[in-house]
Design a protein around this motif. Structure first.
Motif, mmCIF file in Angstrom:
data_model
loop_
_atom_site.group_PDB
_atom_site.id
_atom_site.type_symbol
_atom_site.label_atom_id
_atom_site.label_comp_id
_atom_site.label_asym_id
_atom_site.label_seq_id
_atom_site.Cartn_x
_atom_site.Cartn_y
_atom_site.Cartn_z
ATOM 1 N N PRO A 25 0.815 -1.216 0.000
ATOM 2 C CA PRO A 25 0.000 0.000 0.000
ATOM 3 C C PRO A 25 0.851 1.270 0.000
ATOM 4 O O PRO A 25 1.821 1.383 0.749
ATOM 5 N N GLY A 26 0.483 2.177 -0.888
ATOM 6 C CA GLY A 26 1.167 3.454 -1.003
ATOM 7 C C GLY A 26 2.269 3.489 -2.045
ATOM 8 O O GLY A 26 2.739 4.557 -2.421
ATOM 9 N N LEU A 27 2.696 2.340 -2.532
ATOM 10 C CA LEU A 27 3.793 2.275 -3.491
ATOM 11 C C LEU A 27 3.458 3.063 -4.756
ATOM 12 O O LEU A 27 2.372 2.914 -5.310
ATOM 13 N N PRO A 28 4.371 3.905 -5.237
ATOM 14 C CA PRO A 28 4.137 4.600 -6.504
ATOM 15 C C PRO A 28 4.109 3.607 -7.666
ATOM 16 O O PRO A 28 4.939 2.707 -7.742
ATOM 17 N N VAL A 29 3.138 3.782 -8.545
ATOM 18 C CA VAL A 29 2.974 2.921 -9.715
ATOM 19 C C VAL A 29 2.585 3.783 -10.912
ATOM 20 O O VAL A 29 2.268 4.959 -10.766
ATOM 21 N N VAL A 30 2.612 3.154 -12.072
ATOM 22 C CA VAL A 30 2.104 3.789 -13.287
ATOM 23 C C VAL A 30 0.923 2.962 -13.772
ATOM 24 O O VAL A 30 0.991 1.736 -13.811
ATOM 25 N N HIS A 31 -0.170 3.638 -14.128
ATOM 26 C CA HIS A 31 -1.335 2.970 -14.717
ATOM 27 C C HIS A 31 -1.073 2.853 -16.206
ATOM 28 O O HIS A 31 -0.922 3.865 -16.907
ATOM 29 N N VAL A 32 -0.983 1.625 -16.709
ATOM 30 C CA VAL A 32 -0.576 1.363 -18.090
ATOM 31 C C VAL A 32 -1.489 2.044 -19.102
ATOM 32 O O VAL A 32 -1.014 2.659 -20.056
ATOM 33 N N ASP A 33 -2.801 1.963 -18.933
ATOM 34 C CA ASP A 33 -3.723 2.507 -19.925
ATOM 35 C C ASP A 33 -3.620 4.015 -20.084
ATOM 36 O O ASP A 33 -3.685 4.542 -21.187
ATOM 37 N N SER A 34 -3.442 4.719 -18.967
ATOM 38 C CA SER A 34 -3.408 6.185 -19.035
ATOM 39 C C SER A 34 -1.995 6.754 -19.027
ATOM 40 O O SER A 34 -1.792 7.903 -19.419
ATOM 41 N N GLY A 35 -1.015 5.972 -18.546
ATOM 42 C CA GLY A 35 0.343 6.470 -18.409
ATOM 43 C C GLY A 35 0.505 7.409 -17.217
ATOM 44 O O GLY A 35 1.543 8.035 -17.049
ATOM 45 N N GLU A 36 -0.516 7.488 -16.367
ATOM 46 C CA GLU A 36 -0.505 8.409 -15.223
ATOM 47 C C GLU A 36 0.108 7.747 -13.991
ATOM 48 O O GLU A 36 0.018 6.544 -13.803
ATOM 49 N N TYR A 37 0.703 8.591 -13.151
ATOM 50 C CA TYR A 37 1.237 8.124 -11.872
ATOM 51 C C TYR A 37 0.096 7.910 -10.884
ATOM 52 O O TYR A 37 -0.885 8.641 -10.885
ATOM 53 N N ALA A 38 0.277 6.897 -10.033
ATOM 54 C CA ALA A 38 -0.737 6.565 -9.040
ATOM 55 C C ALA A 38 -0.059 5.979 -7.811
ATOM 56 O O ALA A 38 1.142 5.721 -7.813
ATOM 57 N N ALA A 39 -0.841 5.778 -6.772
ATOM 58 C CA ALA A 39 -0.383 5.082 -5.569
ATOM 59 C C ALA A 39 -1.188 3.796 -5.462
ATOM 60 O O ALA A 39 -2.409 3.804 -5.627
ATOM 61 N N ALA A 63 -6.864 -4.448 -13.559
ATOM 62 C CA ALA A 63 -6.155 -5.724 -13.486
ATOM 63 C C ALA A 63 -4.692 -5.484 -13.108
ATOM 64 O O ALA A 63 -4.133 -4.415 -13.374
ATOM 65 N N ARG A 64 -4.072 -6.480 -12.499
ATOM 66 C CA ARG A 64 -2.680 -6.371 -12.045
ATOM 67 C C ARG A 64 -1.739 -6.015 -13.193
ATOM 68 O O ARG A 64 -0.803 -5.242 -13.030
ATOM 69 N N GLU A 65 -1.990 -6.560 -14.367
ATOM 70 C CA GLU A 65 -1.098 -6.290 -15.500
ATOM 71 C C GLU A 65 -1.183 -4.838 -15.996
ATOM 72 O O GLU A 65 -0.383 -4.411 -16.817
ATOM 73 N N LYS A 66 -2.129 -4.076 -15.495
ATOM 74 C CA LYS A 66 -2.252 -2.664 -15.846
ATOM 75 C C LYS A 66 -1.518 -1.758 -14.858
ATOM 76 O O LYS A 66 -1.620 -0.536 -14.931
ATOM 77 N N ILE A 67 -0.781 -2.373 -13.915
ATOM 78 C CA ILE A 67 -0.063 -1.617 -12.890
ATOM 79 C C ILE A 67 1.419 -1.939 -12.967
ATOM 80 O O ILE A 67 1.814 -3.104 -12.894
ATOM 81 N N ILE A 68 2.247 -0.913 -13.121
ATOM 82 C CA ILE A 68 3.694 -1.103 -13.137
ATOM 83 C C ILE A 68 4.289 -0.372 -11.932
ATOM 84 O O ILE A 68 4.241 0.858 -11.859
ATOM 85 N N PRO A 69 4.859 -1.127 -10.967
ATOM 86 C CA PRO A 69 5.526 -0.463 -9.848
ATOM 87 C C PRO A 69 6.846 0.123 -10.324
ATOM 88 O O PRO A 69 7.439 -0.363 -11.282
ATOM 89 N N PHE A 70 7.286 1.201 -9.694
ATOM 90 C CA PHE A 70 8.614 1.678 -10.044
ATOM 91 C C PHE A 70 9.446 1.906 -8.797
ATOM 92 O O PHE A 70 8.920 2.137 -7.715
ATOM 93 N N PRO A 71 10.771 1.766 -8.961
ATOM 94 C CA PRO A 71 11.655 1.863 -7.801
ATOM 95 C C PRO A 71 11.599 3.243 -7.175
ATOM 96 O O PRO A 71 11.377 4.243 -7.861
ATOM 97 N N VAL A 72 11.796 3.278 -5.876
ATOM 98 C CA VAL A 72 11.736 4.538 -5.146
ATOM 99 C C VAL A 72 12.960 4.695 -4.258
ATOM 100 O O VAL A 72 13.594 3.720 -3.877
#
Length: 128
Positions: A25-39, A63-72
């Protein structure tokens, strides 16, 4: 967007093993469909996952495949930060950007929901 023409890696290189356990919870991710940053907010009962879009604090399910975590990296004073893996009593801060302030001392880090291995804690201001 990659700033360099030859960054030294391919766009499809695997940097992090993307497992369910990698999402906290809280990890920064990117939403694949929109390319927007999210938590990342957590899994739903129906197999989907909830994320909070940072630009407007809208919560969406995908879906999980629509979420890309990125290093922080740990936040430093003056950085805008997300609260990652909070204590359950502080879940209301998930998905909200806060301003990292000065270091603070905490007598009992476990009480604040902070892992024992973390050495530095900072005050964070969450604007309304």
């Amino acid at each position: 967007e990659v700033a360099e023409k030859n960054p030294g890696y391919a766009a499809d290189d695997m940097f992090v093993e993307e497992t369910e356990e990698a999402l906290v919870p809280g990890l920064p991710v990117v939403h694949v469909d929109s390319g927007e940053y999210a938590a990342y907010l957590g899994p739903c009962n129906n197999g989907l996952h909830k994320i909070c879009m940072l630009k407007n604090e809208e919560t969406i399910r995908c879906a999980r495949e629509k979420i890309i975590p990125f290093p922080v990296d740990p936040g430093q004073p003056g950085d805008w930060v997300l609260y990652v893996d909070p204590h359950p009593s502080q879940f209301h801060f998930l998905g909200r950007l806060g301003l990292c302030l000065e270091p603070c001392a905490v007598e009992d880090p476990k009480f604040m929901g902070v892992a024992e291995h973390e050495k530095e804690l900072y005050k964070v201001l969450f604007p309304n």
